[in-house]
Scaffold this motif. Structure first.
Motif, mmCIF file in Angstrom:
data_model
loop_
_atom_site.group_PDB
_atom_site.id
_atom_site.type_symbol
_atom_site.label_atom_id
_atom_site.label_comp_id
_atom_site.label_asym_id
_atom_site.label_seq_id
_atom_site.Cartn_x
_atom_site.Cartn_y
_atom_site.Cartn_z
ATOM 1 N N VAL A 230 -31.474 -11.280 -46.870
ATOM 2 C CA VAL A 230 -30.719 -10.144 -46.354
ATOM 3 C C VAL A 230 -30.516 -10.396 -44.865
ATOM 4 O O VAL A 230 -31.483 -10.589 -44.126
ATOM 5 C CB VAL A 230 -31.445 -8.805 -46.570
ATOM 6 N N GLU A 231 -29.270 -10.431 -44.450
ATOM 7 C CA GLU A 231 -28.926 -10.691 -43.056
ATOM 8 C C GLU A 231 -28.048 -9.554 -42.552
ATOM 9 O O GLU A 231 -27.131 -9.105 -43.246
ATOM 10 C CB GLU A 231 -28.189 -12.022 -42.924
ATOM 11 N N GLY A 232 -28.347 -9.071 -41.369
ATOM 12 C CA GLY A 232 -27.548 -8.004 -40.787
ATOM 13 C C GLY A 232 -27.182 -8.314 -39.350
ATOM 14 O O GLY A 232 -27.850 -9.103 -38.673
ATOM 15 N N SER A 233 -26.114 -7.704 -38.884
ATOM 16 C CA SER A 233 -25.708 -7.896 -37.498
ATOM 17 C C SER A 233 -24.951 -6.673 -37.011
ATOM 18 O O SER A 233 -24.392 -5.897 -37.797
ATOM 19 C CB SER A 233 -24.823 -9.146 -37.341
ATOM 20 N N LEU A 234 -24.946 -6.502 -35.688
ATOM 21 C CA LEU A 234 -24.087 -5.544 -35.008
ATOM 22 C C LEU A 234 -23.064 -6.349 -34.222
ATOM 23 O O LEU A 234 -23.425 -7.291 -33.505
ATOM 24 C CB LEU A 234 -24.904 -4.647 -34.081
ATOM 25 N N GLN A 235 -21.783 -5.990 -34.364
ATOM 26 C CA GLN A 235 -20.725 -6.781 -33.739
ATOM 27 C C GLN A 235 -19.665 -5.873 -33.131
ATOM 28 O O GLN A 235 -19.404 -4.783 -33.642
ATOM 29 C CB GLN A 235 -20.065 -7.706 -34.769
ATOM 30 N N TYR A 236 -19.072 -6.371 -32.055
ATOM 31 C CA TYR A 236 -17.899 -5.714 -31.495
ATOM 32 C C TYR A 236 -16.649 -6.311 -32.143
ATOM 33 O O TYR A 236 -16.494 -7.535 -32.227
ATOM 34 C CB TYR A 236 -17.813 -5.932 -29.992
ATOM 35 N N ILE B 294 -19.443 -2.458 -35.334
ATOM 36 C CA ILE B 294 -19.543 -2.425 -36.788
ATOM 37 C C ILE B 294 -20.807 -3.173 -37.203
ATOM 38 O O ILE B 294 -21.132 -4.230 -36.643
ATOM 39 C CB ILE B 294 -18.306 -3.069 -37.446
ATOM 40 N N ALA B 295 -21.513 -2.624 -38.179
ATOM 41 C CA ALA B 295 -22.680 -3.302 -38.757
ATOM 42 C C ALA B 295 -22.256 -4.035 -40.027
ATOM 43 O O ALA B 295 -21.525 -3.486 -40.851
ATOM 44 C CB ALA B 295 -23.777 -2.296 -39.077
ATOM 45 N N GLU C 186 -17.430 -10.304 -31.727
ATOM 46 C CA GLU C 186 -18.536 -10.751 -30.878
ATOM 47 C C GLU C 186 -19.857 -10.257 -31.464
ATOM 48 O O GLU C 186 -20.068 -9.058 -31.639
ATOM 49 C CB GLU C 186 -18.364 -10.199 -29.460
ATOM 50 N N VAL C 187 -20.735 -11.193 -31.773
ATOM 51 C CA VAL C 187 -22.032 -10.854 -32.355
ATOM 52 C C VAL C 187 -22.961 -10.378 -31.246
ATOM 53 O O VAL C 187 -23.198 -11.083 -30.264
ATOM 54 C CB VAL C 187 -22.640 -12.063 -33.079
#
Length: 379
Positions: A24-30, A14-15, A39-40
């Motif tokens: 603006v901060e973004g991440s991809l995580q499980y 999920i983003a 989990e980042v």
């Protein structure tokens, strides 16, 4: 006995994007189907509107450009492909409301989920303008008493306390378009960052049933009041750390980044005596005025009495400056009743509570809180 494949925990990517008044901060995580924390996998962030105050139109454009660029940076990491996207908005991109919807009848009625949903939709339809991006039922009362499991019960009256997050259609559409450059045709949901922080303080830290929460980073100070476990009201005003940094920078003919570095070194005890005395004098000059303006802004915006527990987000890059403001007795002792506030700082040490971090990723505490809330929604 070996587990079958259907019994093994699953995961999905999920983003998550956090958009506030300076970042603006973004991440991809499980996110996992069992109870383990998210989990980042990868992060990206862009700071904007830090060096000087911007006109509203320019401010809007720099934000949308930052959204596009952060998404593009995450997209270059082709190993992780998100199936859905969640966007957390703070002021000035989203406003919050608390509303109460009440239905009374002479004849007792059964409470069903469909009946409650109908009440919610009718209340939301009364909001005159804006795009509703999130609504949550915080509390349900039957016949004047709070009930945790109302469905199937009979009552003559029902009262719902609602939290509502409202944005402007133009803001939502522009963010959608910015994200679509990298992540087109993804399931997309918007949320209130402030409501996410409220849930984290109430349900995870269990600090108190009634508290004040403040995020002072950026252009704006975002403040919420919670009473008896419910989100009572929120307010925003231009007394965030960026406005303070610009005031200090102008007075000392330095950049905001230099001022922030000086304050950090000051609290680490890394300044020589002359520089330390200069920073102490500088902070003393602005602290009194900032504290007075901060509390007067809250007094002017709320009619409610203030709880004694004050929870403050103090994460980098503003942690040292925020701590310098709120740790001073002048801030803690500001109380109409004469009793000092119990000030609690949430800082970088709280990050492991909300998620696992792979090496070389540096998500902020607030970003991890948002992912923790998404994890709750997925269970």
């Amino acid at each position: 006995m070996a587990q079958s494949s259907k019994d093994l925990p699953t995961k999905k990517c999920i983003a998550i994007f956090n958009i506030n008044s300076f970042l603006v901060e973004g991440s991809l995580q499980y996110f996992y189907s069992d109870n383990r924390p998210p989990e980042v996998l990868a992060t990206a962030k862009i700071f904007f509107a830090k060096k000087s105050a911007l006109e509203l139109e320019t401010f809007f454009k720099t934000m949308t450009t930052a959204v596009k660029d952060v998404a593009a940076e995450l997209h270059t990491n082709g190993r992780f492909v998100p199936s859905e996207i969640h966007v957390f908005l703070s002021s000035p991109w989203l406003e919050t409301q608390t509303r109460v919807a009440t239905v009374e009848k002479n004849i007792p009625f059964f409470v069903t989920s469909a009946f409650v949903e109908d009440i919610v939709q009718k209340e939301l339809s009364r909001i005159p303008s804006g795009e509703i991006v999130e609504s949550q039922i915080m509390n349900i009362e039957l016949n004047g008493y709070t009930v945790e499991k109302p469905f199937g019960k009979k009552a003559r009256s029902i009262s719902l306390s609602l939290f509502v997050g409202i944005s402007e259609a133009e803001i939502i559409n522009v963010i959608r378009q910015a994200l679509a450059h990298s992540y087109n045709e993804r399931e997309l949901a918007f949320h209130s960052a402030l409501f996410s922080n409220f849930l984290a303080v109430r349900d995870v830290h269990k600090i108190a049933d009634s508290f004040i929460f403040a995020d002072l980073g950026g252009e704006l100070a975002n403040v919420l009041l919670a009473e008896d476990g419910n989100f009572l009201e929120s307010m925003s005003f231009p007394l965030g750390t960026h406005s303070l940094l610009r005031t200090l920078a102008s007075a000392l003919n330095k950049t905001p980044e230099e001022i922030e570095s000086l304050v950090k070194l000051y609290y680490e005890g890394a300044l020589e005596q002359g520089a330390r005395a200069k920073v102490e004098h500088m902070l003393g000059n602005v602290r009194s005025e900032w504290t007075k303006n901060f509390w007067h802004s809250i007094d002017a915006l709320t009619k409610h009495s203030l709880p004694k527990t004050f929870v403050i987000m103090a994460e980098q890059p503003h942690g040292a400056l925020i701590e310098s403001l709120v740790s001073h007795p002048q801030f803690r002792d500001y109380s109409l009743s004469g009793n000092p506030f119990n000030v609690i700082l949430l800082d970088e040490d709280d990050r492991p509570t909300f998620g696992r971090i792979r090496s070389q990723t540096t998500p902020s505490l607030s970003h991890l809180i948002h992912s923790f809330i998404i994890s709750r929604l997925n269970h």
